[in-house]
Scaffold this active site. Structure first.
Site, PDB file in Angstrom:
ATOM      1  N   TYR A 108       0.804  -1.223   0.000  1.00  0.00           N
ATOM      2  CA  TYR A 108       0.000   0.000   0.000  1.00  0.00           C
ATOM      3  C   TYR A 108       0.842   1.281   0.000  1.00  0.00           C
ATOM      4  O   TYR A 108       0.287   2.375  -0.086  1.00  0.00           O
ATOM      5  CB  TYR A 108      -0.929   0.011   1.219  1.00  0.00           C
ATOM      6  CG  TYR A 108      -1.879  -1.156   1.232  1.00  0.00           C
ATOM      7  CD1 TYR A 108      -2.964  -1.195   0.369  1.00  0.00           C
ATOM      8  CD2 TYR A 108      -1.679  -2.240   2.090  1.00  0.00           C
ATOM      9  CE1 TYR A 108      -3.836  -2.277   0.361  1.00  0.00           C
ATOM     10  CE2 TYR A 108      -2.545  -3.313   2.089  1.00  0.00           C
ATOM     11  CZ  TYR A 108      -3.620  -3.334   1.228  1.00  0.00           C
ATOM     12  OH  TYR A 108      -4.482  -4.399   1.221  1.00  0.00           O
ATOM     13  N   HIS A 167      -4.499   6.291  -0.805  1.00  0.00           N
ATOM     14  CA  HIS A 167      -5.073   6.093   0.526  1.00  0.00           C
ATOM     15  C   HIS A 167      -4.033   6.297   1.628  1.00  0.00           C
ATOM     16  O   HIS A 167      -4.402   6.405   2.793  1.00  0.00           O
ATOM     17  CB  HIS A 167      -5.641   4.674   0.613  1.00  0.00           C
ATOM     18  CG  HIS A 167      -7.031   4.595   1.175  1.00  0.00           C
ATOM     19  ND1 HIS A 167      -7.861   5.687   1.343  1.00  0.00           N
ATOM     20  CD2 HIS A 167      -7.746   3.540   1.612  1.00  0.00           C
ATOM     21  CE1 HIS A 167      -9.021   5.288   1.844  1.00  0.00           C
ATOM     22  NE2 HIS A 167      -8.975   3.994   2.027  1.00  0.00           N
ATOM     23  N   TYR A 180      -5.174  -0.853   9.625  1.00  0.00           N
ATOM     24  CA  TYR A 180      -5.733  -0.589   8.298  1.00  0.00           C
ATOM     25  C   TYR A 180      -6.733   0.561   8.409  1.00  0.00           C
ATOM     26  O   TYR A 180      -7.241   0.865   9.498  1.00  0.00           O
ATOM     27  CB  TYR A 180      -6.335  -1.832   7.645  1.00  0.00           C
ATOM     28  CG  TYR A 180      -5.277  -2.851   7.277  1.00  0.00           C
ATOM     29  CD1 TYR A 180      -4.648  -2.816   6.038  1.00  0.00           C
ATOM     30  CD2 TYR A 180      -4.879  -3.802   8.203  1.00  0.00           C
ATOM     31  CE1 TYR A 180      -3.648  -3.720   5.717  1.00  0.00           C
ATOM     32  CE2 TYR A 180      -3.879  -4.721   7.886  1.00  0.00           C
ATOM     33  CZ  TYR A 180      -3.264  -4.671   6.644  1.00  0.00           C
ATOM     34  OH  TYR A 180      -2.267  -5.549   6.347  1.00  0.00           O
ATOM     35  N   ASN A 220      -9.837   1.218   7.707  1.00  0.00           N
ATOM     36  CA  ASN A 220     -11.223   1.102   8.182  1.00  0.00           C
ATOM     37  C   ASN A 220     -11.370   0.965   9.691  1.00  0.00           C
ATOM     38  O   ASN A 220     -12.476   1.089  10.212  1.00  0.00           O
ATOM     39  CB  ASN A 220     -11.919  -0.075   7.495  1.00  0.00           C
ATOM     40  CG  ASN A 220     -12.090   0.152   6.011  1.00  0.00           C
ATOM     41  OD1 ASN A 220     -11.749   1.198   5.482  1.00  0.00           O
ATOM     42  ND2 ASN A 220     -12.609  -0.834   5.322  1.00  0.00           N
ATOM     43  N   ASP A 222      -6.693  11.254   3.248  1.00  0.00           N
ATOM     44  CA  ASP A 222      -6.959  11.496   1.827  1.00  0.00           C
ATOM     45  C   ASP A 222      -8.431  11.828   1.619  1.00  0.00           C
ATOM     46  O   ASP A 222      -9.276  11.425   2.416  1.00  0.00           O
ATOM     47  CB  ASP A 222      -6.579  10.262   1.005  1.00  0.00           C
ATOM     48  CG  ASP A 222      -7.340   9.025   1.422  1.00  0.00           C
ATOM     49  OD1 ASP A 222      -8.247   8.598   0.676  1.00  0.00           O
ATOM     50  OD2 ASP A 222      -7.046   8.461   2.501  1.00  0.00           O
ATOM     51  N   ASN A 248     -13.984   5.853   5.212  1.00  0.00           N
ATOM     52  CA  ASN A 248     -14.145   4.823   6.239  1.00  0.00           C
ATOM     53  C   ASN A 248     -13.234   5.024   7.443  1.00  0.00           C
ATOM     54  O   ASN A 248     -13.590   4.677   8.572  1.00  0.00           O
ATOM     55  CB  ASN A 248     -13.946   3.433   5.642  1.00  0.00           C
ATOM     56  CG  ASN A 248     -15.102   3.016   4.770  1.00  0.00           C
ATOM     57  OD1 ASN A 248     -16.228   3.484   4.947  1.00  0.00           O
ATOM     58  ND2 ASN A 248     -14.847   2.155   3.806  1.00  0.00           N
TER      59      ASN A 248
END
Length: 192
Positions: A31, A36, A81, A83, A108, A129
């Protein structure tokens, strides 16, 4: 240099923190450098400027301490993460007995054009989220957030877009936005 080392250790030993800057992102090389992970990019760049590193893991996060203009600052990269970012935020605020106004979240935002930043002291999740999770765990929308534009792409689904990397054409704007975001973070730290 000695002052930086001393403030790092004194902050760690007293468990004193005045302000928290939490960058939202996903852990792991997969990632890195995605849209993100702009929140991670900003706190990574702050840490680089301040000559500190994320060498401690606590609150399900990588953390780094720094003394900035008489304030003990905690930089945070949650390992939850995106969320589940609220789990980390809540644990830190509770542990250091801080109110929500001591937290700045760097995140973001697809509703802003690439390279545009916006600092807000409260507000809704805007569909993000990570912000939804923080709002849920803090039971409040009253915390600062620095939104960084990643643009919208109507040609692909949302998940594919936010997990994509910036194009070569977008990179200069993003690099400028990161520099601007670092300055905005430091201005926020100076506010009472």
């Amino acid at each position: 240099m000695f002052d930086k080392i001393f403030s790092f250790f004194s902050c760690q030993h007293t468990n004193s923190v005045d302000k928290i800057i939490l960058g939202i992102g996903n852990p792991g090389e997969k990632y890195a450098h995605t849209r993100h992970n702009l929140g991670f990019a900003v706190v990574d760049n702050l840490a680089k400027d301040w000559n500190i590193s994320f060498n401690k893991e606590k609150f399900r996060s990588l953390i780094a301490f720094y003394r900035f203009r008489n304030k003990d600052v905690l930089l945070v990269k949650p390992l939850t993460y995106v969320n589940l970012s609220g789990e980390a935020a809540k644990k830190m605020l509770d542990y250091f007995q801080l109110d929500n106004q001591s937290l700045l979240v760097v995140v973001d935002d697809i509703s802003l054009p690439v390279g545009k930043n916006r600092l807000r002291l409260k507000g809704s999740s805007g569909g993000h989220n990570g912000l939804k999770s923080i709002i849920k765990h803090l039971d409040s929308e009253c915390f600062a957030r620095l939104k960084m534009g990643i643009g919208e792409n109507k040609d692909c689904d949302l998940v594919s877009h936010v997990l994509s990397r910036f194009s070569d054409e977008e990179l200069p704007s993003i690099n400028d936005a990161i520099v601007s975001a670092k300055e905005m973070c430091q201005q926020w730290l100076c506010q009472e």
